[in-house]
Design an enzyme around this catalytic site. Structure first.
Site, mmCIF file in Angstrom:
data_model
loop_
_atom_site.group_PDB
_atom_site.id
_atom_site.type_symbol
_atom_site.label_atom_id
_atom_site.label_comp_id
_atom_site.label_asym_id
_atom_site.label_seq_id
_atom_site.Cartn_x
_atom_site.Cartn_y
_atom_site.Cartn_z
ATOM 1 N N LYS A 193 0.848 -1.188 0.000
ATOM 2 C CA LYS A 193 0.000 0.000 0.000
ATOM 3 C C LYS A 193 0.886 1.241 0.000
ATOM 4 O O LYS A 193 2.024 1.157 0.437
ATOM 5 C CB LYS A 193 -0.924 -0.008 1.210
ATOM 6 C CG LYS A 193 -0.237 0.349 2.540
ATOM 7 C CD LYS A 193 -1.207 0.898 3.544
ATOM 8 C CE LYS A 193 -0.483 1.766 4.541
ATOM 9 N NZ LYS A 193 -1.250 2.395 5.539
ATOM 10 N N LYS A 214 -3.634 -9.848 10.561
ATOM 11 C CA LYS A 214 -3.626 -9.825 12.028
ATOM 12 C C LYS A 214 -4.613 -10.857 12.569
ATOM 13 O O LYS A 214 -5.684 -11.059 12.005
ATOM 14 C CB LYS A 214 -3.977 -8.429 12.550
ATOM 15 C CG LYS A 214 -2.843 -7.437 12.339
ATOM 16 C CD LYS A 214 -3.208 -6.072 12.853
ATOM 17 C CE LYS A 214 -2.088 -5.086 12.599
ATOM 18 N NZ LYS A 214 -1.016 -5.147 13.572
ATOM 19 N N ASP A 221 -4.518 7.064 4.452
ATOM 20 C CA ASP A 221 -3.540 6.180 5.087
ATOM 21 C C ASP A 221 -4.209 5.021 5.833
ATOM 22 O O ASP A 221 -3.695 3.907 5.837
ATOM 23 C CB ASP A 221 -2.686 7.010 6.068
ATOM 24 C CG ASP A 221 -1.511 6.221 6.601
ATOM 25 O OD1 ASP A 221 -0.859 5.520 5.807
ATOM 26 O OD2 ASP A 221 -1.240 6.291 7.828
ATOM 27 N N HIS A 247 -7.309 -0.293 5.678
ATOM 28 C CA HIS A 247 -7.532 -1.106 6.885
ATOM 29 C C HIS A 247 -8.965 -0.998 7.416
ATOM 30 O O HIS A 247 -9.615 -1.990 7.705
ATOM 31 C CB HIS A 247 -6.608 -0.661 8.020
ATOM 32 C CG HIS A 247 -5.174 -0.542 7.623
ATOM 33 N ND1 HIS A 247 -4.575 -1.416 6.758
ATOM 34 C CD2 HIS A 247 -4.204 0.328 7.994
ATOM 35 C CE1 HIS A 247 -3.308 -1.069 6.604
ATOM 36 N NE2 HIS A 247 -3.066 -0.007 7.340
ATOM 37 N N LYS A 254 -3.463 10.234 14.682
ATOM 38 C CA LYS A 254 -2.091 10.193 15.201
ATOM 39 C C LYS A 254 -2.026 11.029 16.473
ATOM 40 O O LYS A 254 -2.873 11.894 16.704
ATOM 41 C CB LYS A 254 -1.121 10.758 14.178
ATOM 42 C CG LYS A 254 -0.903 9.840 12.996
ATOM 43 C CD LYS A 254 0.324 10.262 12.202
ATOM 44 C CE LYS A 254 0.668 9.255 11.133
ATOM 45 N NZ LYS A 254 1.167 7.981 11.655
HETATM 46 N N1 LIG Z 1 7.703 1.181 6.450
HETATM 47 C C1 LIG Z 1 6.508 0.746 6.758
HETATM 48 O O1 LIG Z 1 6.227 0.387 7.907
HETATM 49 C C2 LIG Z 1 5.441 0.622 5.690
HETATM 50 C C3 LIG Z 1 4.171 0.190 6.066
HETATM 51 C C4 LIG Z 1 3.197 0.020 5.092
HETATM 52 C C5 LIG Z 1 3.491 0.295 3.770
HETATM 53 N N2 LIG Z 1 4.720 0.746 3.426
HETATM 54 C C6 LIG Z 1 4.970 0.993 2.001
HETATM 55 O O2 LIG Z 1 6.065 0.195 1.569
HETATM 56 C C7 LIG Z 1 6.845 0.870 0.600
HETATM 57 C C8 LIG Z 1 8.280 0.966 1.099
HETATM 58 O O3 LIG Z 1 8.293 1.663 2.317
HETATM 59 P P1 LIG Z 1 9.627 1.902 3.159
HETATM 60 O O4 LIG Z 1 9.174 2.418 4.467
HETATM 61 O O5 LIG Z 1 10.490 0.690 3.120
HETATM 62 O O6 LIG Z 1 10.301 3.090 2.352
HETATM 63 P P2 LIG Z 1 11.832 3.538 2.386
HETATM 64 O O7 LIG Z 1 12.481 3.195 3.662
HETATM 65 O O8 LIG Z 1 11.845 4.937 1.914
HETATM 66 O O9 LIG Z 1 12.471 2.595 1.281
HETATM 67 C C9 LIG Z 1 12.162 2.739 -0.084
HETATM 68 C C10 LIG Z 1 12.935 1.696 -0.832
HETATM 69 O O10 LIG Z 1 12.678 1.861 -2.222
HETATM 70 C C11 LIG Z 1 13.909 2.027 -2.902
HETATM 71 N N3 LIG Z 1 13.698 2.939 -4.011
HETATM 72 C C12 LIG Z 1 12.999 4.087 -3.991
HETATM 73 N N4 LIG Z 1 13.008 4.642 -5.213
HETATM 74 C C13 LIG Z 1 13.737 3.818 -6.011
HETATM 75 C C14 LIG Z 1 14.112 3.841 -7.373
HETATM 76 N N5 LIG Z 1 13.738 4.823 -8.175
HETATM 77 N N6 LIG Z 1 14.876 2.838 -7.839
HETATM 78 C C15 LIG Z 1 15.261 1.833 -7.026
HETATM 79 N N7 LIG Z 1 14.924 1.751 -5.730
HETATM 80 C C16 LIG Z 1 14.170 2.721 -5.232
HETATM 81 C C17 LIG Z 1 14.855 2.600 -1.877
HETATM 82 O O11 LIG Z 1 16.175 2.346 -2.259
HETATM 83 P P3 LIG Z 1 17.424 3.234 -1.693
HETATM 84 O O12 LIG Z 1 17.076 3.584 -0.272
HETATM 85 O O13 LIG Z 1 18.559 2.299 -1.792
HETATM 86 O O14 LIG Z 1 17.483 4.429 -2.548
HETATM 87 C C18 LIG Z 1 14.446 1.795 -0.658
HETATM 88 O O15 LIG Z 1 14.975 0.512 -0.693
HETATM 89 C C19 LIG Z 1 6.164 2.227 0.410
HETATM 90 O O16 LIG Z 1 5.272 2.133 -0.662
HETATM 91 C C20 LIG Z 1 5.382 2.428 1.699
HETATM 92 O O17 LIG Z 1 4.250 3.244 1.509
HETATM 93 C C21 LIG Z 1 5.709 0.904 4.356
#
Ligand SMILES: NC(=O)c1ccc[n+]([C@@H]2O[C@H](COP(=O)([O-])OP(=O)(O)OC[C@H]3O[C@@H](n4cnc5c(N)ncnc54)[C@H](OP(=O)(O)O)[C@@H]3O)[C@@H](O)[C@H]2O)c1
Length: 511
Positions: free
Chosen positions: A169, A203, A256, A261, A361
């Site tokens: 998402k 969950k 969000d 959810h 939040k």
């Molecule tokens: N974190 C959470 O708890 C969570 C929960 C629900 C959903 N999500 C969703 O999951 C996804 C990832 O979230 P995240 O928190 O892991 O984000 P993040 O920490 O910002 O990581 C993003 C990832 O995508 C890679 N990336 C971004 N742009 C890129 C590109 N143009 N080419 C290649 N790699 C690219 C980044 O690589 P580099 O860092 O190496 O540049 C990094 O590995 C998002 O869509 C977010 O909305 C996250």
């Protein structure tokens, strides 16, 4: 009556369908989600003997990293976030199966390198070619990755060896963008290969909603407008926006939390009994609920929705700045950090029963629950005194932090006086089943490996929920608000949300 004895479930009892050896390719392997959720989930599946003995993970990202760097980052993630502690001997076996490849999602060379690397890994471990592509990346990259996979022929429409794609998402930010993402994923993969994740559906208590309703004879006969007064669905977060302002400014609480959810929870509460547990039969039943949701449009948005932002305050013992003063937030932002809605499912079963949804939040604590409040008893006998009404029965399913279920009933207070008091019959998963529930991502990753899409969002449901949400977004936009109501961080929400429910003679459940 003795309490429910503790029941110890061994991991082996849990295995449902056998899962075949596979390679998981994580786009966004260097990101937060992979480190905090995905790899710890896989590691726990391995500890519990649920991961196929033969598997490999290939993480992708832009950062330049060796396999060793990648493994060290993930080790730290497991140390901090794993449900079960890191065991050195098991980790050393697991870590040998983790690989990293650097490359940009928009760069065609990435996919040629990826293909060669995956084939290499498959040869090295004798893997049969089953591949799962996980889009753990910003949605702006989804199209590029799908096209890259198509162009390099990594995306194949066949059942064996399989290719599956997991879409994180948010699937879009309104109906049009969701349709666009669905169109590109749908062009490259068949719907049966696409797993749109909503981790709430993994969950334990959420899965239990269907069991409570359809594996007990006492609830279903009274699960309708004749006996139920209203339903409250709450997802409360103690955290402020933290480091995610860039994402959150574009999203807000409605996109969000509610679009995915909370609407899914609503569907599970409101759906008709499906005739089987087949994924599409269950998803058809949920889809019917989305079709029956009364749209909130135009001026109705003032009566049926409240949005607000947190102002400076204290959550627990931690001071929190106002949302507009958080790093990365525009000083004149109108992004909502809180939303409350009053919704109606317009069908026979739910005629006239309000569903109150609230999420926010910087609320006092992290807590999510679905509470079904039954109708008041007649005003006779113990309920005869209007100044001391008996509280209604409430069935509450707590999703977090401690998963469980409680039923509020009225009981007699021991003694010579005729006195009553509400009491709770409750059970907590961790107490009864002897250990904490698996994390949602464990369940969901295993489902994808098994090819079971029951707990994933189907394309039509994603678009139906976006269609409903987009109408609210448009109505808000027409309001042209420059300042949202505020609530101090650490409070339960804005007074406007209290009014939303109080004008119906009801109150929010305490947080
Ligand atoms: N974190 C959470 O708890 C969570 C929960 C629900 C959903 N999500 C969703 O999951 C996804 C990832 O979230 P995240 O928190 O892991 O984000 P993040 O920490 O910002 O990581 C993003 C990832 O995508 C890679 N990336 C971004 N742009 C890129 C590109 N143009 N080419 C290649 N790699 C690219 C980044 O690589 P580099 O860092 O190496 O540049 C990094 O590995 C998002 O869509 C977010 O909305 C996250």
């Amino acid at each position: 009556m003795p309490a429910t004895p503790r029941i110890d479930i061994t991991p082996a009892q849990e295995a449902l369908a056998p899962v075949e050896p596979c390679t998981l390719i994580i786009f966004g392997g260097s990101g937060d989600l992979a480190r905090r959720r995905l790899i710890p989930a896989l590691y726990n599946l391995m500890l519990d003997g649920l991961l196929p003995a033969n598997f490999a993970v290939l993480g992708l990202g832009r950062k330049s990293m060796t396999n060793e760097d990648f493994r060290a980052t993930l080790r730290e993630g497991v140390l901090t976030h794993s449900r079960q502690p890191l065991k050195e001997d098991r980790w050393s076996v697991f870590t040998e199966r983790l690989f990293y490849l650097a490359g940009g999602n928009e760069d065609r060379q990435t996919y040629a390198a990826l293909k060669a690397r995956v084939e290499d890994i498959e040869r090295q471990f004798g893997l049969p070619g089953n591949r799962i592509f996980y889009l753990s990346i910003p949605p702006s990259s989804f199209t590029a990755v799908c096209e890259g996979l198509e162009h390099s022929e990594l995306a194949v429409r066949r059942a064996r060896p399989y290719a599956r794609i997991i879409v994180e998402k948010p699937v879009g930010r309104d109906l049009a963008s969701a349709q666009q993402i669905n169109a590109v994923t749908g062009r490259v993969f068949d719907e049966s290969q696409i797993f749109r994740i909503d981790h709430y559906l993994g969950k334990e208590t959420v899965q239990n909603l269907m069991v409570v309703r359809f594996a007990n004879s006492i609830f279903e006969p009274i699960w309708n407008h004749k006996y139920i007064d209203h339903v409250q669905i709450t997802v409360s977060e103690a955290e402020g926006v933290g480091t995610r302002a860039t994402y959150y400014e574009e999203a807000g609480a409605l996109r969000d939390m509610v679009q995915n959810h909370m609407l899914q929870l609503l569907c599970l509460v409101a759906m008709e009994p499906p005739y089987s547990l087949d994924p599409d039969v269950v998803r058809n039943a949920k889809m019917e609920v989305l079709r029956c949701l009364r749209p909130i449009t135009g001026k109705d948005v003032e009566m049926f929705s409240v949005r607000a932002q947190y102002a400076a305050g204290v959550v627990g013992e931690n001071p929190v700045p106002g949302y507009r003063r958080e790093v990365g937030v525009k000083p004149d932002s109108t992004t909502e950090t809180y939303v409350a809605l009053k919704c109606f499912v317009e069908n026979w079963r739910w005629s006239g029963v309000p569903f109150y949804l609230r999420t926010g939040k910087a609320l006092p604590q992290r807590a999510s629950e679905v509470a079904v409040q039954f109708k008041d008893i007649p005003q006779i006998l113990f309920n005869a005194m209007p100044q001391h009404p008996q509280p209604a029965n409430v069935l509450a399913l707590r999703i977090q932090p401690e998963e469980g279920l409680s039923l509020r009933i009225v009981s007699r207070v021991p003694g010579t006086r005729e006195q009553t008091h509400p009491v709770e019959m409750a059970f907590k998963y961790a107490e009864v089943f002897g250990r904490p529930s698996p994390e949602a991502y464990e369940r969901l990753l295993l489902d994808v490996m098994a090819g079971d899409a029951s707990r994933f969002m189907r394309r039509d449901a994603v678009e139906a929920s976006w269609a409903w949400i987009t109408k609210i977004l448009e109505a808000w936009q027409q309001q042209g608000t420059r300042w949202l109501p505020e609530y101090p961080a650490g409070a339960c929400g804005p007074v406007e949300a209290d009014r939303l429910i109080q004008q119906d003679g009801r109150t929010w459940r305490p947080l």
